[in-house]
Scaffold this active site. Structure first.
Site, PDB file in Angstrom:
ATOM      1  N   GLY A   1     -46.275  -5.972   3.214  1.00 51.13           N
ATOM      2  CA  GLY A   1     -45.536  -4.858   3.801  1.00 51.13           C
ATOM      3  C   GLY A   1     -44.195  -4.637   3.128  1.00 51.13           C
ATOM      4  N   ASP A   2     -43.516  -5.727   2.765  1.00 49.46           N
ATOM      5  CA  ASP A   2     -42.244  -5.610   2.048  1.00 49.46           C
ATOM      6  C   ASP A   2     -42.460  -5.017   0.657  1.00 49.46           C
ATOM      7  OD1 ASP A   2     -40.432  -6.917   4.002  1.00 49.46           O
ATOM      8  OD2 ASP A   2     -41.711  -8.640   3.622  1.00 49.46           O
ATOM      9  N   ARG A   3     -43.564  -5.418  -0.003  1.00 48.18           N
ATOM     10  CA  ARG A   3     -43.867  -4.858  -1.312  1.00 48.18           C
ATOM     11  C   ARG A   3     -44.102  -3.348  -1.207  1.00 48.18           C
ATOM     12  NH1 ARG A   3     -42.855  -5.140  -6.408  1.00 48.18           N
ATOM     13  NH2 ARG A   3     -41.847  -3.355  -5.454  1.00 48.18           N
TER      14      ARG A   3
ATOM     15  N   TYR B   1     -36.604  -6.463  11.382  1.00 49.96           N
ATOM     16  CA  TYR B   1     -37.333  -7.676  11.774  1.00 49.96           C
ATOM     17  C   TYR B   1     -37.074  -8.081  13.215  1.00 49.96           C
ATOM     18  CZ  TYR B   1     -39.546  -8.481   7.355  1.00 49.96           C
ATOM     19  OH  TYR B   1     -40.375  -8.349   6.268  1.00 49.96           O
TER      20      TYR B   1
ATOM     21  N   ALA C   1     -40.633  -1.582  -0.371  1.00 52.36           N
ATOM     22  CA  ALA C   1     -39.720  -1.587  -1.507  1.00 52.36           C
ATOM     23  C   ALA C   1     -40.173  -0.611  -2.581  1.00 52.36           C
ATOM     24  CB  ALA C   1     -39.602  -2.995  -2.075  1.00 52.36           C
TER      25      ALA C   1
END
Length: 461
Positions: A253-255, A140, A258
């Site tokens: 994007g995190d989904r 980040y 992950a």
């Protein structure tokens, strides 16, 4: 076996303040947000860790974390399956606050420090790397991924297990030996120094960036278009997802990252992991995105991807047609091994009104009606084939032997069945009578049937 996933990156506390805006401030040309409701949730690398845990992984989150009330609040929001390894931090815990009105973001306020520096990896971080089946670096842009000691540690891990790198424009380039880098299309453009638009140009840019970064593979997330994967000398692989409705893409994007990491930890091929991640990200947006997670603090597992055949598309279609004074037509059936007779009936049914909704028997429902050897095609695939037909406006899968509940929700003006029901009342007519719906029968195309196709296939086997 439960996969062990290490998420390394900058965690944040995300807070949404959502209220109503119906007037402007008298002292400035800005909206006044009345009665905002506060919804906190894990953000940044913490959201990626929570999502990986929802996929069934045992997760260690290694993140710079301050010693303050916001850090305590963030820890409390994480699921119990996430263990936190606190790395040195400069300043307070990063907090990202969004002010919304009726779901629309008006302004974002960011506070908090940057990552602290260190020359030797903490012992608990080294232990977490050694135990991990896969590593996700959620960059980040706050300095963590530029630390040489961290980069060396991640590069060594990549010699043994999959390492996924989710980049940031202000972050460091992926560590050596990284398996998979995940830029979105705008990040790809910055990395390549180009403005790729068409899918062919995106593929060319992705190949150039992968070669320059030295990663084994690179997957470009394309939003509602899915994802594109390049690896080795193979042509780009494009994973197109079903269109979804969703206004808030925060956290998609995190989904994606992950889901891909957990899948690689389980031993999936790179293409399998990326394809699953693309569907998971689309389902995450359809379910409300990070905002929905903030509302109930329970992330949706990527294996439980919401389907656009769950009734939402049908409700929208029916509402639009009714608003224009049109006629809603519905039909139903198993549609196992779709054939020309089915298509002819569906096309004829569509011509009777202004939209056609197909009520499709689920797999369990088909087994109850047809026996243990059926269906030959699972409901998700049957629904997808039906929805691709120009004459079909929406598909709803129902679980019961009869579609009474689905009919009650759709309330069609016309209920159409195939010709084998001619000569007697339709069993659904009693339900249709509740709102004045009518039933009609259309003749089947002679000589076409699923049973006949199955029998012919068995004879020729």
């Amino acid at each position: 076996m439960t996969p062990r996933v290490l998420v390394v990156g900058e965690a944040m506390l995300d807070v949404d303040l959502d209220g109503r805006a119906s007037r402007l401030s008298p002292d400035a040309p800005v909206a006044v947000v009345d009665d905002p409701v506060e919804r906190p949730r894990p953000g940044g690398a913490a959201l990626a860790a929570a999502l990986a845990a929802s996929d069934g992984a045992r997760v260690v989150l290694a993140t710079p974390l301050g010693n303050d009330a916001d850090a305590d609040r963030l820890r409390a929001l994480l699921p119990p399956e996430v263990e936190v390894v606190a790395l040195p931090s400069d300043g307070g815990t990063p907090v990202k606050r969004r002010v919304l009105a009726a779901g629309q973001v008006l302004v974002r306020l960011d506070t908090g420090g940057t990552s602290g520096s260190w020359e030797t990896p903490p012992a608990d971080l080294e232990a977490a790397v050694s135990a991990a089946d896969a590593v996700l670096v959620a960059d980040y842009g706050r300095g963590l991924t530029s630390l040489p000691a961290l980069r060396e540690l991640v590069a060594r891990a990549a010699e043994r297990v999959p390492v996924v790198w989710d980049p940031h424009p202000r972050g460091g380039r992926p560590a050596d030996n990284t398996w998979l880098c995940l830029p979105n299309q705008s990040e790809l453009a910055r990395l390549d120094g180009s403005e790729p638009t068409g899918i062919g140009e995106v593929g060319d840019a992705a190949r150039r960036v992968r070669e320059r970064l030295g990663t084994r593979a690179l997957a470009v997330t394309l939003g509602e278009r899915g994802a594109l994967l390049v690896q080795g000398d193979a042509p780009p692989a494009v994973f197109v997802v079903d269109p979804v409705r969703g206004e808030d893409t925060c956290g998609a994007g995190d989904r994606f990252a992950a889901s891909a990491t957990v899948r690689l930890a389980r031993g999936d091929l790179m293409s399998e992991a990326v394809e699953h991640a693309a569907r998971a990200a689309a389902g995450f947006v359809a379910a409300g995105g990070a905002t929905a997670y903030g509302a109930d603090a329970t992330p949706t597992p990527s294996d439980d991807v919401p389907s656009h055949h769950d009734g939402s598309t049908a409700r929208d279609t029916v509402a639009r047609v009714r608003a224009g004074g049109g006629v809603v037509v519905a039909t139903g059936g198993c549609f196992d091994l779709l054939h020309a007779g089915h298509v002819a009936t569906l096309q004829a049914a569509r011509r009777l009104g202004d939209c056609l909704v197909v009520l499709l028997n689920s797999d369990a429902s088909v087994r109850g009606l047809k026996g243990p050897g059926r269906p030959l095609v699972p409901a998700r695939d049957r629904a997808r084939v039906l929805a691709s037909l120009a004459c079909v406006d929406a598909v709803v899968v129902f679980e019961e032997d009869r579609p009474d509940a689905a009919l009650q929700e759709i309330r069609p003006d016309l209920w159409v069945k195939g010709g084998d029901y001619a000569g007697g009342p339709l069993p659904e007519q009693q339900v249709l009578d509740r709102w004045g719906g009518r039933s009609m029968v259309l003749p089947y195309l002679s000589g076409r049937s699923t049973t006949g196709l199955v029998a012919a296939a068995n004879r020729n086997a």
